[in-house]
Design an enzyme around this catalytic site. Structure first.
Site, PDB file in Angstrom:
ATOM      1  N   TYR A 146      46.516 -53.165  36.515  1.00 32.05           N
ATOM      2  CA  TYR A 146      45.179 -53.006  37.092  1.00 32.05           C
ATOM      3  C   TYR A 146      44.118 -53.674  36.211  1.00 32.05           C
ATOM      4  CZ  TYR A 146      40.949 -50.396  38.522  1.00 32.05           C
ATOM      5  OH  TYR A 146      39.683 -50.032  38.919  1.00 32.05           O
TER       6      TYR A 146
ATOM      7  N   SER B  70      35.778 -53.382  36.699  1.00 30.52           N
ATOM      8  CA  SER B  70      35.938 -52.041  36.132  1.00 30.52           C
ATOM      9  C   SER B  70      35.690 -52.102  34.632  1.00 30.52           C
ATOM     10  CB  SER B  70      37.369 -51.539  36.390  1.00 30.52           C
ATOM     11  OG  SER B  70      37.648 -50.418  35.563  1.00 30.52           O
TER      12      SER B  70
END
Ligand code: NAD
Ligand code: 4PL
Length: 244
Positions: free
Chosen positions: A150, A137
Protein backbone atom coordinates in the site's frame (compact mmCIF):
# COMPACT_ATOMS: atom_id res chain seq x y z
CA UNK A 1 -21.82 17.00 -28.44
CA UNK A 2 -23.77 18.25 -25.40
CA UNK A 3 -22.19 21.07 -23.46
CA UNK A 4 -22.89 21.98 -19.86
CA UNK A 5 -21.59 25.17 -18.27
CA UNK A 6 -21.48 23.43 -14.89
CA UNK A 7 -18.07 21.96 -14.11
CA UNK A 8 -17.97 18.16 -13.99
CA UNK A 9 -15.99 16.21 -11.38
CA UNK A 10 -15.22 12.48 -11.48
CA UNK A 11 -14.48 10.98 -8.06
CA UNK A 12 -13.37 7.34 -7.98
CA UNK A 13 -14.13 5.09 -5.02
CA UNK A 14 -16.78 7.58 -3.91
CA UNK A 15 -19.46 5.17 -2.65
CA UNK A 16 -18.23 5.61 0.95
CA UNK A 17 -15.52 7.06 3.15
CA UNK A 18 -13.23 9.85 2.02
CA UNK A 19 -14.41 9.64 -1.60
CA UNK A 20 -18.05 10.13 -0.60
CA UNK A 21 -17.14 13.17 1.53
CA UNK A 22 -15.21 14.60 -1.43
CA UNK A 23 -18.23 14.09 -3.71
CA UNK A 24 -20.44 15.85 -1.14
CA UNK A 25 -18.01 18.77 -0.87
CA UNK A 26 -17.57 19.24 -4.63
CA UNK A 27 -21.35 19.08 -5.17
CA UNK A 28 -21.87 21.66 -2.41
CA UNK A 29 -19.47 23.93 -4.33
CA UNK A 30 -21.67 23.62 -7.40
CA UNK A 31 -19.96 20.92 -9.46
CA UNK A 32 -21.78 18.05 -11.15
CA UNK A 33 -20.31 14.94 -9.52
CA UNK A 34 -19.81 11.56 -11.14
CA UNK A 35 -19.61 8.99 -8.35
CA UNK A 36 -17.66 5.99 -9.65
CA UNK A 37 -17.21 2.82 -7.61
CA UNK A 38 -17.34 -0.97 -7.78
CA UNK A 39 -20.10 -0.67 -5.16
CA UNK A 40 -23.13 0.23 -7.27
CA UNK A 41 -25.62 0.65 -4.41
CA UNK A 42 -23.31 2.95 -2.45
CA UNK A 43 -22.43 4.97 -5.54
CA UNK A 44 -26.14 5.45 -6.35
CA UNK A 45 -26.88 6.70 -2.83
CA UNK A 46 -24.03 9.24 -2.87
CA UNK A 47 -24.94 10.41 -6.38
CA UNK A 48 -28.64 10.72 -5.48
CA UNK A 49 -28.08 12.99 -2.47
CA UNK A 50 -25.85 15.23 -4.61
CA UNK A 51 -27.94 15.40 -7.79
CA UNK A 52 -25.02 13.57 -9.41
CA UNK A 53 -24.49 10.53 -11.58
CA UNK A 54 -23.37 7.05 -10.46
CA UNK A 55 -21.09 4.85 -12.54
CA UNK A 56 -20.15 1.27 -11.79
CA UNK A 57 -16.40 1.28 -12.28
CA UNK A 58 -13.48 -0.93 -11.37
CA UNK A 59 -10.58 1.47 -11.94
CA UNK A 60 -8.26 -1.46 -12.66
CA UNK A 61 -10.35 -2.56 -15.68
CA UNK A 62 -9.08 -0.78 -18.82
CA UNK A 63 -12.16 -1.54 -20.97
CA UNK A 64 -14.57 -0.37 -18.30
CA UNK A 65 -12.58 2.82 -17.70
CA UNK A 66 -12.76 3.63 -21.42
CA UNK A 67 -16.52 3.03 -21.54
CA UNK A 68 -17.25 5.15 -18.46
CA UNK A 69 -15.14 8.10 -19.65
CA UNK A 70 -16.86 7.92 -23.05
CA UNK A 71 -20.26 7.95 -21.32
CA UNK A 72 -19.38 11.01 -19.24
CA UNK A 73 -18.10 12.86 -22.29
CA UNK A 74 -21.22 11.90 -24.26
CA UNK A 75 -23.48 13.11 -21.44
CA UNK A 76 -21.69 16.28 -20.34
CA UNK A 77 -19.08 17.05 -23.00
CA UNK A 78 -16.46 17.80 -20.35
CA UNK A 79 -14.50 16.57 -17.33
CA UNK A 80 -12.96 19.40 -15.30
CA UNK A 81 -11.91 17.60 -12.13
CA UNK A 82 -10.61 14.08 -11.46
CA UNK A 83 -10.08 12.80 -7.93
CA UNK A 84 -8.13 9.52 -7.91
CA UNK A 85 -9.45 8.23 -4.58
CA UNK A 86 -10.30 4.54 -5.17
CA UNK A 87 -7.90 2.20 -3.39
CA UNK A 88 -7.54 -0.99 -1.45
CA UNK A 89 -6.40 -0.24 2.11
CA UNK A 90 -4.96 -3.53 3.37
CA UNK A 91 -3.12 -4.34 6.61
CA UNK A 92 -0.85 -7.30 5.93
CA UNK A 93 2.58 -8.10 7.40
CA UNK A 94 5.32 -8.37 4.78
CA UNK A 95 5.73 -12.14 5.28
CA UNK A 96 2.06 -12.65 4.43
CA UNK A 97 1.88 -10.48 1.31
CA UNK A 98 1.54 -12.99 -1.50
CA UNK A 99 2.47 -11.94 -5.02
CA UNK A 100 -1.24 -12.16 -5.87
CA UNK A 101 -2.14 -9.62 -3.15
CA UNK A 102 0.83 -7.43 -4.15
CA UNK A 103 -0.34 -7.41 -7.78
CA UNK A 104 -3.97 -6.68 -6.82
CA UNK A 105 -2.94 -3.65 -4.72
CA UNK A 106 -0.68 -2.39 -7.54
CA UNK A 107 -3.51 -2.91 -10.00
CA UNK A 108 -6.21 -0.97 -8.13
CA UNK A 109 -4.09 1.66 -6.36
CA UNK A 110 -1.56 2.40 -9.12
CA UNK A 111 -2.72 1.02 -12.49
CA UNK A 112 -6.12 2.53 -11.64
CA UNK A 113 -4.58 6.00 -11.40
CA UNK A 114 -2.79 5.49 -14.73
CA UNK A 115 -5.91 4.21 -16.48
CA UNK A 116 -8.36 6.90 -15.34
CA UNK A 117 -5.88 9.79 -15.58
CA UNK A 118 -4.70 8.73 -19.03
CA UNK A 119 -8.29 8.35 -20.21
CA UNK A 120 -9.38 11.84 -19.03
CA UNK A 121 -6.32 13.79 -20.22
CA UNK A 122 -7.58 14.33 -23.77
CA UNK A 123 -11.00 15.68 -22.80
CA UNK A 124 -9.55 17.85 -20.02
CA UNK A 125 -6.91 19.23 -22.37
CA UNK A 126 -9.62 20.02 -24.92
CA UNK A 127 -11.19 22.40 -22.40
CA UNK A 128 -7.81 23.97 -21.58
CA UNK A 129 -8.60 23.61 -17.86
CA UNK A 130 -8.31 20.76 -15.42
CA UNK A 131 -7.68 19.76 -11.83
CA UNK A 132 -6.42 16.31 -10.82
CA UNK A 133 -6.04 15.32 -7.17
CA UNK A 134 -4.56 11.98 -6.12
CA UNK A 135 -5.49 10.79 -2.65
CA UNK A 136 -2.15 9.58 -1.30
CA UNK A 137 -1.44 8.91 2.39
CA UNK A 138 0.87 10.05 5.18
CA UNK A 139 1.93 6.40 5.50
CA UNK A 140 4.53 7.35 2.88
CA UNK A 141 6.39 9.21 5.64
CA UNK A 142 4.82 8.00 8.92
CA UNK A 143 6.29 4.50 9.18
CA UNK A 144 2.87 2.87 9.49
CA UNK A 145 3.50 -0.90 9.82
CA UNK A 146 2.13 -3.85 7.86
CA UNK A 147 1.15 -2.24 4.58
CA UNK A 148 4.33 -2.17 2.46
CA UNK A 149 2.49 -2.74 -0.83
CA UNK A 150 0.00 0.00 0.00
CA UNK A 151 2.74 2.47 0.99
CA UNK A 152 4.62 1.67 -2.23
CA UNK A 153 1.54 2.63 -4.28
CA UNK A 154 1.04 5.85 -2.31
CA UNK A 155 4.66 6.85 -2.90
CA UNK A 156 4.18 6.10 -6.58
CA UNK A 157 1.05 8.25 -6.63
CA UNK A 158 3.10 11.18 -5.28
CA UNK A 159 5.84 10.40 -7.80
CA UNK A 160 3.35 10.51 -10.64
CA UNK A 161 2.05 13.89 -9.46
CA UNK A 162 5.60 15.29 -9.54
CA UNK A 163 6.41 13.69 -12.89
CA UNK A 164 3.22 14.68 -14.71
CA UNK A 165 2.83 18.28 -13.52
CA UNK A 166 4.96 19.65 -16.35
CA UNK A 167 3.30 17.82 -19.23
CA UNK A 168 -0.21 18.47 -17.90
CA UNK A 169 0.59 22.10 -17.13
CA UNK A 170 0.96 22.77 -20.86
CA UNK A 171 -2.69 21.72 -21.15
CA UNK A 172 -3.89 24.01 -18.35
CA UNK A 173 -4.22 21.08 -15.95
CA UNK A 174 -2.84 21.00 -12.40
CA UNK A 175 -2.12 17.73 -10.60
CA UNK A 176 -1.55 17.50 -6.86
CA UNK A 177 -1.74 14.96 -4.06
CA UNK A 178 -3.56 15.12 -0.74
CA UNK A 179 -2.02 12.89 1.93
CA UNK A 180 -4.42 12.18 4.80
CA UNK A 181 -3.47 10.54 8.07
CA UNK A 182 -5.65 7.84 9.61
CA UNK A 183 -9.31 8.64 8.96
CA UNK A 184 -12.45 7.01 10.36
CA UNK A 185 -13.83 5.93 6.99
CA UNK A 186 -16.15 2.95 6.68
CA UNK A 187 -13.21 0.93 5.38
CA UNK A 188 -10.98 1.70 8.38
CA UNK A 189 -13.78 1.39 10.96
CA UNK A 190 -14.69 -2.07 9.63
CA UNK A 191 -11.12 -3.36 9.45
CA UNK A 192 -7.88 -3.91 11.38
CA UNK A 193 -6.56 -0.37 10.73
CA UNK A 194 -8.91 0.96 13.44
CA UNK A 195 -6.36 -0.14 16.06
CA UNK A 196 -4.02 2.51 14.65
CA UNK A 197 -6.02 5.34 16.25
CA UNK A 198 -4.63 4.33 19.66
CA UNK A 199 -1.05 5.24 18.75
CA UNK A 200 -1.73 7.90 16.10
CA UNK A 201 -4.18 10.22 17.90
CA UNK A 202 -1.63 11.03 20.69
CA UNK A 203 0.85 12.18 17.99
CA UNK A 204 -1.71 14.50 16.37
CA UNK A 205 -2.11 18.16 17.35
CA UNK A 206 -5.87 17.58 17.83
CA UNK A 207 -7.17 14.96 20.24
CA UNK A 208 -9.82 13.16 18.16
CA UNK A 209 -10.19 10.79 15.24
CA UNK A 210 -10.02 12.31 11.79
CA UNK A 211 -13.20 12.10 9.72
CA UNK A 212 -13.70 11.98 5.94
CA UNK A 213 -15.13 15.54 6.18
CA UNK A 214 -11.76 16.71 7.59
CA UNK A 215 -10.06 15.76 4.30
CA UNK A 216 -12.62 16.85 1.70
CA UNK A 217 -12.13 20.67 1.94
CA UNK A 218 -8.41 20.40 1.11
CA UNK A 219 -9.28 18.35 -1.95
CA UNK A 220 -11.98 20.83 -2.97
CA UNK A 221 -9.48 23.69 -2.71
CA UNK A 222 -6.92 21.99 -4.96
CA UNK A 223 -9.80 21.12 -7.33
CA UNK A 224 -10.92 24.76 -7.48
CA UNK A 225 -10.08 27.56 -9.88
CA UNK A 226 -8.37 29.35 -6.97
CA UNK A 227 -5.59 26.73 -6.81
CA UNK A 228 -4.38 27.42 -10.35
CA UNK A 229 -0.80 28.32 -9.36
CA UNK A 230 -0.29 25.11 -7.35
CA UNK A 231 0.84 21.93 -9.12
CA UNK A 232 3.11 18.96 -8.48
CA UNK A 233 2.59 19.30 -4.71
CA UNK A 234 1.52 17.11 -1.81
CA UNK A 235 -0.72 18.59 0.87
CA UNK A 236 -0.62 16.63 4.13
CA UNK A 237 -3.98 16.59 5.95
CA UNK A 238 -3.33 14.65 9.17
CA UNK A 239 -3.89 16.96 12.18
CA UNK A 240 -0.12 17.38 12.47
CA UNK A 241 0.62 13.65 12.91
CA UNK A 242 3.58 14.12 10.56
CA UNK A 243 5.40 17.45 10.15
CA UNK A 244 7.88 18.66 7.57
P1 NAD B 1 -12.89 2.91 2.00
O1 NAD B 1 -12.43 1.50 1.95
O2 NAD B 1 -13.80 3.32 3.09
O3 NAD B 1 -13.54 3.31 0.60
C1 NAD B 1 -12.88 2.98 -0.58
C2 NAD B 1 -13.87 2.97 -1.72
O4 NAD B 1 -13.17 2.59 -2.90
C3 NAD B 1 -14.99 1.95 -1.52
O5 NAD B 1 -16.24 2.53 -1.82
C4 NAD B 1 -14.64 0.84 -2.50
O6 NAD B 1 -15.77 0.15 -3.01
C5 NAD B 1 -13.93 1.63 -3.58
N1 NAD B 1 -13.08 0.78 -4.41
C6 NAD B 1 -12.27 -0.22 -4.01
N2 NAD B 1 -11.69 -0.80 -5.07
C7 NAD B 1 -12.15 -0.15 -6.17
C8 NAD B 1 -11.91 -0.29 -7.55
N3 NAD B 1 -11.10 -1.27 -8.04
N4 NAD B 1 -12.52 0.57 -8.41
C9 NAD B 1 -13.36 1.53 -7.93
N5 NAD B 1 -13.63 1.69 -6.63
C10 NAD B 1 -13.02 0.86 -5.75
O7 NAD B 1 -11.54 3.77 1.97
P2 NAD B 1 -11.18 5.23 2.54
O8 NAD B 1 -10.56 5.02 3.87
O9 NAD B 1 -12.29 6.18 2.35
O10 NAD B 1 -9.99 5.57 1.54
C11 NAD B 1 -10.18 6.40 0.41
C12 NAD B 1 -8.82 6.87 -0.07
O11 NAD B 1 -8.17 7.54 1.00
C13 NAD B 1 -7.89 5.75 -0.50
O12 NAD B 1 -7.09 6.20 -1.58
C14 NAD B 1 -7.02 5.55 0.72
O13 NAD B 1 -5.78 4.99 0.40
C15 NAD B 1 -6.89 6.97 1.20
N6 NAD B 1 -6.51 7.13 2.59
C16 NAD B 1 -7.27 6.61 3.58
C17 NAD B 1 -6.88 6.81 4.90
C18 NAD B 1 -7.67 6.29 6.04
O14 NAD B 1 -7.13 6.19 7.15
N7 NAD B 1 -8.94 5.97 5.86
C19 NAD B 1 -5.71 7.53 5.18
C20 NAD B 1 -4.96 8.04 4.14
C21 NAD B 1 -5.37 7.83 2.85
C1 4PL C 1 -1.56 6.89 9.63
O1 4PL C 1 -3.58 5.62 4.61
O2 4PL C 1 -2.26 7.16 6.88
C2 4PL C 1 -3.67 3.94 8.94
C3 4PL C 1 -4.79 3.26 6.74
N1 4PL C 1 -2.88 4.86 9.56
O3 4PL C 1 -4.68 3.90 5.45
C4 4PL C 1 -3.90 4.97 5.57
C5 4PL C 1 -2.40 5.91 8.89
C6 4PL C 1 -3.98 4.10 7.61
C7 4PL C 1 -2.68 6.09 7.55
C8 4PL C 1 -3.48 5.12 6.93
Amino acid sequence: MPETTQRVALVTGAAQGIGAAIADELAAEGLKVVVADVNEEGARAVAARNDGVAKVLDVSDPERVAVVIDEIVAEFGRIDVLVNNAALVPLTPWADITFEEWRRVMSVNLDGIYLVTHAVTEVMGRGGYGRIVNIASNTFVAGTPDCAHYVATKGASIGLVRALAGELGRLGITINAVAPGIIASEGVLNGPHQAGFDYVVPMQAFDRRGLPQDVAPAVAFLASEKAGWITGQTLVVDAGHTRN
